[in-house]
Design a protein around this motif. Structure first.
Motif, PDB file in Angstrom:
ATOM      1  N   THR A   1      55.639  24.561 -41.689  1.00 34.90           N
ATOM      2  CA  THR A   1      55.995  25.653 -42.708  1.00 34.90           C
ATOM      3  C   THR A   1      55.174  26.917 -41.381  1.00 34.90           C
ATOM      4  O   THR A   1      54.077  26.371 -40.822  1.00 34.90           O
TER       5      THR A   1
ATOM      6  N   PRO B   1      53.147  31.200 -41.393  1.00 41.17           N
ATOM      7  CA  PRO B   1      52.642  32.006 -42.527  1.00 41.17           C
ATOM      8  C   PRO B   1      53.672  33.407 -41.645  1.00 41.17           C
ATOM      9  O   PRO B   1      52.965  33.634 -40.039  1.00 41.17           O
ATOM     10  N   GLU B   2      53.392  33.512 -42.268  1.00 39.36           N
ATOM     11  CA  GLU B   2      54.123  35.778 -41.523  1.00 39.36           C
ATOM     12  C   GLU B   2      52.871  36.390 -41.875  1.00 39.36           C
ATOM     13  O   GLU B   2      52.534  36.925 -42.925  1.00 39.36           O
ATOM     14  N   THR B   3      51.740  36.257 -41.071  1.00 44.95           N
ATOM     15  CA  THR B   3      50.982  37.096 -41.404  1.00 44.95           C
ATOM     16  C   THR B   3      49.930  38.057 -39.700  1.00 44.95           C
ATOM     17  O   THR B   3      49.039  38.223 -39.741  1.00 44.95           O
TER      18      THR B   3
ATOM     19  N   LEU C   1      42.356  34.790 -39.178  1.00 50.98           N
ATOM     20  CA  LEU C   1      43.166  34.290 -38.930  1.00 50.98           C
ATOM     21  C   LEU C   1      42.230  33.193 -38.352  1.00 50.98           C
ATOM     22  O   LEU C   1      42.201  32.949 -37.567  1.00 50.98           O
TER      23      LEU C   1
ATOM     24  N   GLU D   1      46.093  28.038 -36.696  1.00 54.05           N
ATOM     25  CA  GLU D   1      47.263  28.491 -37.232  1.00 54.05           C
ATOM     26  C   GLU D   1      48.389  29.583 -37.358  1.00 54.05           C
ATOM     27  O   GLU D   1      49.294  29.809 -38.146  1.00 54.05           O
TER      28      GLU D   1
ATOM     29  N   TYR E   1      46.531  30.872 -40.920  1.00 50.78           N
ATOM     30  CA  TYR E   1      46.544  30.934 -42.306  1.00 50.78           C
ATOM     31  C   TYR E   1      45.342  31.991 -41.983  1.00 50.78           C
ATOM     32  O   TYR E   1      44.536  32.232 -41.193  1.00 50.78           O
TER      33      TYR E   1
ATOM     34  N   ASP F   1      49.490  30.496 -50.344  1.00 53.98           N
ATOM     35  CA  ASP F   1      50.051  29.241 -50.062  1.00 53.98           C
ATOM     36  C   ASP F   1      49.403  29.666 -48.197  1.00 53.98           C
ATOM     37  O   ASP F   1      49.404  29.462 -47.167  1.00 53.98           O
ATOM     38  N   VAL F   2      49.376  30.518 -47.560  1.00 54.35           N
ATOM     39  CA  VAL F   2      48.901  31.958 -46.922  1.00 54.35           C
ATOM     40  C   VAL F   2      48.021  31.333 -46.605  1.00 54.35           C
ATOM     41  O   VAL F   2      47.695  32.085 -45.401  1.00 54.35           O
TER      42      VAL F   2
ATOM     43  N   SER G   1      43.540  29.944 -45.341  1.00 54.47           N
ATOM     44  CA  SER G   1      43.670  28.504 -44.936  1.00 54.47           C
ATOM     45  C   SER G   1      43.107  28.030 -45.920  1.00 54.47           C
ATOM     46  O   SER G   1      42.300  28.101 -46.524  1.00 54.47           O
TER      47      SER G   1
ATOM     48  N   SER H   1      44.796  26.395 -47.631  1.00 54.09           N
ATOM     49  CA  SER H   1      45.386  26.313 -49.188  1.00 54.09           C
ATOM     50  C   SER H   1      46.282  24.693 -49.447  1.00 54.09           C
ATOM     51  O   SER H   1      46.925  24.472 -48.414  1.00 54.09           O
TER      52      SER H   1
ATOM     53  N   LYS I   1      48.568  24.136 -50.883  1.00 53.64           N
ATOM     54  CA  LYS I   1      50.583  24.205 -50.918  1.00 53.64           C
ATOM     55  C   LYS I   1      50.956  24.032 -52.038  1.00 53.64           C
ATOM     56  O   LYS I   1      51.995  22.938 -52.447  1.00 53.64           O
TER      57      LYS I   1
END
Ligand SMILES: Cc1cc2nc3c(=O)[nH]c(=O)nc-3n(C[C@H](O)[C@H](O)[C@H](O)COP(=O)(O)OP(=O)(O)OC[C@H]3O[C@@H](n4cnc5c(N)ncnc54)[C@H](O)[C@@H]3O)c2cc1C
Length: 148
Positions: A82, A84-86, A95, A98, A100, A118-119, A121, A123, A125
């Motif tokens: 996955t 993350p959309e960050t 962040l 990766e 997160y 989930d987003v 660091s 987590s 999940k």
């Protein structure tokens, strides 16, 4: 996790993995290995997906050889991790490497910005973890707004 989900609908699920073992937690691995619908193809990757109107099969290759093995199947579900959309908050908060969000106890590096799920660091999940963090986050937001 995705293989277990797909096994609810498919007659057979092949997990194609580029290594010779999984990194998933042991409990999850036990569930996977106990499911008779799920079969593993180790040390392999997909080199081609083919079919005319829909998927009819895939070609597999190992790192050791250029020879292809053909596996007739009806569908391909790609689950290779996955992201993350960050990106949109990357200038505002810290962040990890990766992407997160670093948010101990849901608090990010910027006061007034909180993160959960989930987003974040580290987590787990899992839905229960995300929901728990959401509850904690709402408490912190309330405290933050109350102090203003
Ligand atoms: C196949 C599968 C099976 C799973 N099974 C289990 C299970 O059995 N038990 C369990 O505990 N957990 C399970 N999980 C994990 C669980 O789904 C997640 O841990 C949980 O959904 C995380 O919640 P979240 O709110 O952090 O993120 P999400 O549920 O992913 O929600 C994030 C939301 O944000 C939206 N979004 C993303 N970017 C933006 C943006 N820029 N702007 C606006 N919205 C945006 C997304 O569309 C999404 O709706 C499973 C996950 C998968 C993929």
């Amino acid at each position: 996790m995705e293989a277990l989900f797909l096994a609810n609908f498919a007659q057979e699920v092949f997990v194609i993995h580029r290594r010779e073992k999984l990194k998933a937690d042991v409990v999850m691995q036990e569930k996977l290995f106990a499911n008779e619908k799920i079969k593993f193809i180790w040390n392999s990757g997909i080199s081609r997906i083919f079919g005319t109107k829909s998927v009819e099969g895939i070609a597999l290759k190992t790192a050791a050889s250029d020879d292809e093995t053909i596996l007739p199947i009806n569908g391909v579900f790609i689950a290779v991790g996955t992201l993350p959309e960050t990106e949109f908050v990357s200038d505002l908060i810290d962040l990890d490497a990766e992407g997160y969000i670093i948010a101990p106890e849901t608090k990010t590096s910027c006061k007034g910005i909180f993160a959960a799920g989930d987003v974040v660091s580290g987590s787990l999940k899992q839905a229960i973890f995300a929901a728990g963090q959401g509850a904690l986050m709402s408490r912190h937001i309330e405290e933050y707004l109350g102090a203003r």
